[in-house]
Design an enzyme around this catalytic site. Structure first.
Site, PDB file in Angstrom:
ATOM      1  N   LYS A 114     -11.530  -3.829   2.606  1.00 19.92           N
ATOM      2  CA  LYS A 114     -10.507  -4.723   1.762  1.00 19.92           C
ATOM      3  C   LYS A 114     -11.128  -6.165   1.824  1.00 19.92           C
ATOM      4  O   LYS A 114     -10.861  -7.139   0.914  1.00 19.92           O
ATOM      5  CB  LYS A 114      -9.281  -4.697   2.092  1.00 19.92           C
ATOM      6  N   LYS A 196     -12.861   7.208  -2.358  1.00 19.58           N
ATOM      7  CA  LYS A 196     -11.625   7.911  -2.363  1.00 19.58           C
ATOM      8  C   LYS A 196     -10.693   7.258  -3.569  1.00 19.58           C
ATOM      9  O   LYS A 196     -10.789   6.215  -4.132  1.00 19.58           O
ATOM     10  CB  LYS A 196     -10.652   7.529  -1.302  1.00 19.58           C
ATOM     11  N   LYS A 199      -5.291   3.491  -5.756  1.00 19.02           N
ATOM     12  CA  LYS A 199      -4.248   2.856  -6.792  1.00 19.02           C
ATOM     13  C   LYS A 199      -4.955   1.547  -7.111  1.00 19.02           C
ATOM     14  O   LYS A 199      -4.796   1.225  -8.575  1.00 19.02           O
ATOM     15  CB  LYS A 199      -3.162   2.311  -6.002  1.00 19.02           C
TER      16      LYS A 199
END
Ligand code: ATP
Ligand code: LTN
Length: 331
Positions: A114, A196, A199
């Site tokens: 992130k 993966k 969202k």
């Protein structure tokens, strides 16, 4: 609450849930309600570790709450609440942060990913995200935490923090165990099956949202990246097909061998269409129930207000003991 083991889990309101969230986590939460005491939470405080538009965050939080109910969480059986409504999470997070090492947090792969993705905003909340997650779990002394495979590392850290606290202040926290499904713990992106499904993926074709309509779901599966062979079988190197087989297996209950024989001699087109139709039909009742619930603002408000009251009452007892253990003066 009855004397059963305690389950805690949370999901971020960073958008609508993906098929990955559903298969890896949320759909397993409902069936646990009879065997365990369950506490589930929409983690809006975790969501602001990356930039959020306030109006969207508010809407996504309410939608996520309704969506959890539509996925089978029953507020009569479980405690379902919004994280920011229960102040004990932030309070415990501070204390746990003082029992967490900089080095441990630096090793978290989600932080590394992130902070690369949001290089203009590597804020301290993003860094201490796993401490707040540990607080979510330990504020209830949860036994089991149902999550997808990507959260395993965070859970190990939560256990280490609990253990360190216990060594320093005397046994108190339960060491939480991960509860990860055998199949579908890591649903992959339809456009890059080595990544993966997430969202916050920028490519809408990579992600099936559980509120997508049937045509959209079928179209996204048709465009899924596969390989240049034409054999539906589960094998190393066939990441795209392996992912589609995992999805198909987890919604139909069919084994990989059954799926291979069902599509023997057929092309990827037929297989993708079958996966798309099956997933869309499987999700239809969730969409219908969500549409009904989300209109009933008063009812939702009643549910999340009561949920927060119960969660606060429960966690307050835990926090009071923690405060005493660390040497804070009683009020
Ligand atoms: P974001 O992209 O905003 O980080 P996310 O899609 O990873 O969000 P979370 O709210 O972080 O979703 O995760 C909710 C739950 O869904 C967690 O238990 C997580 O392990 C699980 N989960 C998320 N993505 C997947 C996936 N692709 N496959 C299986 N489980 C998943
Ligand atoms: N980090 C989790 C969401 C989360 C969570 C939790 C999961 C926050 N607090 C407590 C289980 C228990 C994620 O899914 N990304």
């Amino acid at each position: 609450m009855e004397n059963k083991k305690l389950i805690f889990s949370g999901i971020q309101p960073t958008g609508t849930f993906t098929l990955g969230n559903y298969i890896g986590a949320v759909r397993n939460w409902g069936p646990l309600q009879d065997e365990y005491n369950c506490i589930y939470c929409v983690v809006d405080m975790h969501a602001i570790t990356v930039k959020q538009d306030p109006a969207k965050l508010r809407r996504n939080t309410l939608d996520s709450y309704a969506l959890l109910m539509a996925c089978g969480i029953d507020t009569e059986k479980s405690i379902l609440f919004i994280q920011s409504h229960v102040k004990t999470h932030a309070e415990l997070s501070w204390i746990l942060g003082c029992n967490t090492q900089f080095g441990e947090l630096s090793r978290m792969t989600q932080f590394k990913d992130k902070s690369q993705k949001h290089a203009d905003d590597v804020n301290s909340g993003l860094f201490t995200y796993p401490v707040l997650m540990a607080a979510d779990i330990l504020a209830y002394n949860a036994d089991l935490v149902p999550v997808g495979g990507d959260q395993k590392q965070h859970l190990e850290l939560a256990r280490n923090i609990a253990q360190r606290f216990n060594q320093r202040y005397g046994d108190f926290f339960t060491l939480p165990e991960p509860y990860i499904p055998k199949l579908g713990a890591r649903v992959m992106s339809l456009q890059d099956p080595t990544k993966k499904m997430s969202k916050s993926d920028e490519n809408p074709n990579a992600v099936i949202l559980i509120l997508d309509d049937k045509d959209t779901i079928i179209r996204k599966f048709k465009r899924a990246v596969t390989d240049s062979e034409a054999e539906v079988c589960y094998r190393d190197g066939k990441d795209g097909i392996n992912n589609l087989m995992t999805i198909y297996s987890s919604v139909t209950g069919k084994s990989f061998a059954d799926i291979e024989s069902e599509f023997a001699g057929k092309g990827y087109g037929d297989f993708k269409l079958a996966v798309g139709e099956t997933v869309a039909d499987h999700l239809q009742p969730v969409r219908t129930e969500f549409d009904r619930l989300v209109k009933d603002k008063e009812y939702l408000k009643k549910c999340y207000t009561e949920g927060a009251e119960k969660a606060l009452r429960y966690s307050q007892r835990v926090i009071s003991k923690v405060y005493r253990k660390v040497g804070f003066v009683d009020r």
